[in-house]
Design a protein around this motif. Sequence first.
Motif, PDB file in Angstrom:
ATOM      1  N   LEU A  48      12.123  -6.699  -0.676  1.00 34.19           N
ATOM      2  CA  LEU A  48      11.149  -7.406  -0.952  1.00 34.19           C
ATOM      3  C   LEU A  48      11.431  -8.807  -0.129  1.00 34.19           C
ATOM      4  O   LEU A  48      12.445  -9.308   0.066  1.00 34.19           O
ATOM      5  N   LYS A  49      10.083  -9.219   0.425  1.00 37.10           N
ATOM      6  CA  LYS A  49      10.180 -10.674   1.192  1.00 37.10           C
ATOM      7  C   LYS A  49       8.686 -11.598   1.242  1.00 37.10           C
ATOM      8  O   LYS A  49       7.844 -10.829   0.386  1.00 37.10           O
ATOM      9  N   PRO A  50       9.024 -12.648   0.935  1.00 28.71           N
ATOM     10  CA  PRO A  50       7.507 -13.707   0.755  1.00 28.71           C
ATOM     11  C   PRO A  50       6.520 -12.917   1.622  1.00 28.71           C
ATOM     12  O   PRO A  50       6.834 -12.819   2.864  1.00 28.71           O
ATOM     13  N   GLY A  51       5.225 -12.921   1.233  1.00 26.86           N
ATOM     14  CA  GLY A  51       4.268 -12.523   2.007  1.00 26.86           C
ATOM     15  C   GLY A  51       4.051 -10.966   1.852  1.00 26.86           C
ATOM     16  O   GLY A  51       2.965 -10.510   2.119  1.00 26.86           O
ATOM     17  N   ASP A  52       4.777 -10.166   1.040  1.00 31.73           N
ATOM     18  CA  ASP A  52       4.595  -8.869   0.772  1.00 31.73           C
ATOM     19  C   ASP A  52       3.400  -8.812  -0.219  1.00 31.73           C
ATOM     20  O   ASP A  52       3.294  -9.816  -1.027  1.00 31.73           O
ATOM     21  N   GLY A  53       2.591  -7.663  -0.317  1.00 32.63           N
ATOM     22  CA  GLY A  53       1.650  -7.613  -1.367  1.00 32.63           C
ATOM     23  C   GLY A  53       1.996  -6.315  -2.131  1.00 32.63           C
ATOM     24  O   GLY A  53       2.508  -5.350  -1.764  1.00 32.63           O
ATOM     25  N   LEU A  54       1.768  -6.488  -3.493  1.00 27.63           N
ATOM     26  CA  LEU A  54       2.019  -5.669  -4.409  1.00 27.63           C
ATOM     27  C   LEU A  54       1.018  -5.087  -5.379  1.00 27.63           C
ATOM     28  O   LEU A  54       0.209  -6.008  -5.454  1.00 27.63           O
ATOM     29  N   ALA A  55       0.614  -4.039  -5.475  1.00 27.08           N
ATOM     30  CA  ALA A  55      -0.200  -3.590  -6.540  1.00 27.08           C
ATOM     31  C   ALA A  55       0.758  -2.797  -7.876  1.00 27.08           C
ATOM     32  O   ALA A  55       1.333  -2.105  -7.591  1.00 27.08           O
ATOM     33  N   ILE A  56       0.321  -3.583  -8.847  1.00 27.67           N
ATOM     34  CA  ILE A  56       1.216  -3.163 -10.183  1.00 27.67           C
ATOM     35  C   ILE A  56       0.195  -2.805 -11.162  1.00 27.67           C
ATOM     36  O   ILE A  56      -0.749  -3.495 -11.464  1.00 27.67           O
ATOM     37  N   HIS A  57       0.490  -1.683 -11.676  1.00 29.04           N
ATOM     38  CA  HIS A  57      -0.220  -0.976 -13.041  1.00 29.04           C
ATOM     39  C   HIS A  57       0.516  -0.898 -14.015  1.00 29.04           C
ATOM     40  O   HIS A  57       1.721  -0.388 -14.133  1.00 29.04           O
ATOM     41  N   ILE A  58       0.223  -1.448 -15.280  1.00 28.45           N
ATOM     42  CA  ILE A  58       0.691  -1.744 -16.483  1.00 28.45           C
ATOM     43  C   ILE A  58      -0.395  -1.303 -17.449  1.00 28.45           C
ATOM     44  O   ILE A  58      -1.078  -1.891 -17.799  1.00 28.45           O
ATOM     45  N   GLY A  59      -0.262  -0.005 -17.863  1.00 30.47           N
ATOM     46  CA  GLY A  59      -1.337   0.501 -18.904  1.00 30.47           C
ATOM     47  C   GLY A  59      -2.706   0.398 -18.270  1.00 30.47           C
ATOM     48  O   GLY A  59      -2.930   1.045 -17.273  1.00 30.47           O
ATOM     49  N   VAL A  60      -3.580  -0.515 -18.699  1.00 34.88           N
ATOM     50  CA  VAL A  60      -5.114  -0.256 -18.327  1.00 34.88           C
ATOM     51  C   VAL A  60      -5.154  -1.423 -17.246  1.00 34.88           C
ATOM     52  O   VAL A  60      -6.082  -1.806 -16.908  1.00 34.88           O
ATOM     53  N   GLN A 112      -4.449  -3.709 -13.896  1.00 37.51           N
ATOM     54  CA  GLN A 112      -3.735  -3.622 -12.730  1.00 37.51           C
ATOM     55  C   GLN A 112      -3.808  -4.921 -11.845  1.00 37.51           C
ATOM     56  O   GLN A 112      -4.786  -5.888 -12.219  1.00 37.51           O
ATOM     57  N   TRP A 113      -2.756  -5.329 -11.352  1.00 36.35           N
ATOM     58  CA  TRP A 113      -2.548  -6.720 -10.641  1.00 36.35           C
ATOM     59  C   TRP A 113      -2.596  -6.342  -9.176  1.00 36.35           C
ATOM     60  O   TRP A 113      -1.672  -5.294  -8.748  1.00 36.35           O
ATOM     61  N   ALA A 114      -3.062  -7.158  -8.383  1.00 38.30           N
ATOM     62  CA  ALA A 114      -3.055  -7.301  -6.762  1.00 38.30           C
ATOM     63  C   ALA A 114      -2.398  -8.659  -6.645  1.00 38.30           C
ATOM     64  O   ALA A 114      -2.955  -9.726  -6.777  1.00 38.30           O
ATOM     65  N   ILE A 115      -1.027  -8.778  -6.248  1.00 38.31           N
ATOM     66  CA  ILE A 115      -0.371  -9.900  -6.103  1.00 38.31           C
ATOM     67  C   ILE A 115       0.122  -9.936  -4.841  1.00 38.31           C
ATOM     68  O   ILE A 115       0.282  -8.829  -4.051  1.00 38.31           O
ATOM     69  N   SER A 116       0.426 -11.123  -4.389  1.00 33.96           N
ATOM     70  CA  SER A 116       1.218 -11.516  -2.975  1.00 33.96           C
ATOM     71  C   SER A 116       2.462 -12.052  -3.395  1.00 33.96           C
ATOM     72  O   SER A 116       2.401 -13.187  -4.307  1.00 33.96           O
ATOM     73  N   VAL A 117       3.646 -12.093  -2.859  1.00 39.76           N
ATOM     74  CA  VAL A 117       4.857 -12.543  -3.237  1.00 39.76           C
ATOM     75  C   VAL A 117       4.915 -13.820  -2.677  1.00 39.76           C
ATOM     76  O   VAL A 117       4.853 -13.892  -1.284  1.00 39.76           O
ATOM     77  N   LEU A 118       5.460 -14.919  -3.191  1.00 41.95           N
ATOM     78  CA  LEU A 118       5.469 -16.121  -2.681  1.00 41.95           C
ATOM     79  C   LEU A 118       6.743 -16.583  -2.634  1.00 41.95           C
ATOM     80  O   LEU A 118       7.252 -17.471  -1.442  1.00 41.95           O
ATOM     81  N   MET A 119       7.627 -16.471  -3.678  1.00 41.68           N
ATOM     82  CA  MET A 119       9.127 -16.905  -3.589  1.00 41.68           C
ATOM     83  C   MET A 119       9.978 -15.870  -4.162  1.00 41.68           C
ATOM     84  O   MET A 119       9.352 -14.791  -4.993  1.00 41.68           O
ATOM     85  N   LEU A 120      11.207 -15.738  -3.741  1.00 44.28           N
ATOM     86  CA  LEU A 120      12.205 -14.602  -4.220  1.00 44.28           C
ATOM     87  C   LEU A 120      12.982 -15.265  -5.545  1.00 44.28           C
ATOM     88  O   LEU A 120      13.254 -16.547  -5.225  1.00 44.28           O
ATOM     89  N   GLY A 177       0.619  -1.154   0.001  1.00 45.25           N
ATOM     90  CA  GLY A 177      -0.039   0.136   0.053  1.00 45.25           C
ATOM     91  C   GLY A 177       0.623   1.433   0.162  1.00 45.25           C
ATOM     92  O   GLY A 177       0.299   2.366  -0.015  1.00 45.25           O
ATOM     93  N   GLU A 178       2.166   1.151   0.030  1.00 43.39           N
ATOM     94  CA  GLU A 178       2.858   2.440   0.164  1.00 43.39           C
ATOM     95  C   GLU A 178       3.862   2.370  -1.202  1.00 43.39           C
ATOM     96  O   GLU A 178       4.358   1.518  -1.692  1.00 43.39           O
TER      97      GLU A 178
END
Length: 79
Positions: free
Chosen positions: A41-53, A55-63, A32-33
């Motif tokens: 970055l570490k496993p369990g973190d949440g990412l909001a990614i915007h590419i063009g139109v 939008q993904w809300a993902i959680s990191v499982l592995m590095l 959210g920041e």
Amino acid sequence: MRLDKWRWAARFVKTRSLAQQAVEGGKVRLNGERVKPAKELKPGDGLAIHIGVFQWAISVLMLSDKRGPAAVAHTLYDE
């Protein structure tokens, strides 16, 4: 692991420099920041990614710092 390097390894962008520019431009939020490309970055973190139109809300499982096939890259996160 650096956020921009992970995004490149997870195949959200073609190059690390594009990953860095996207994070600096505010297209990626970690838990959210707005963060810098070198943010750890570490496993369990949440990412909001915007590419063009899209939008993904993902959680990191592995590095991974190596870019592999798309099938392997998909195992790094959960949508």
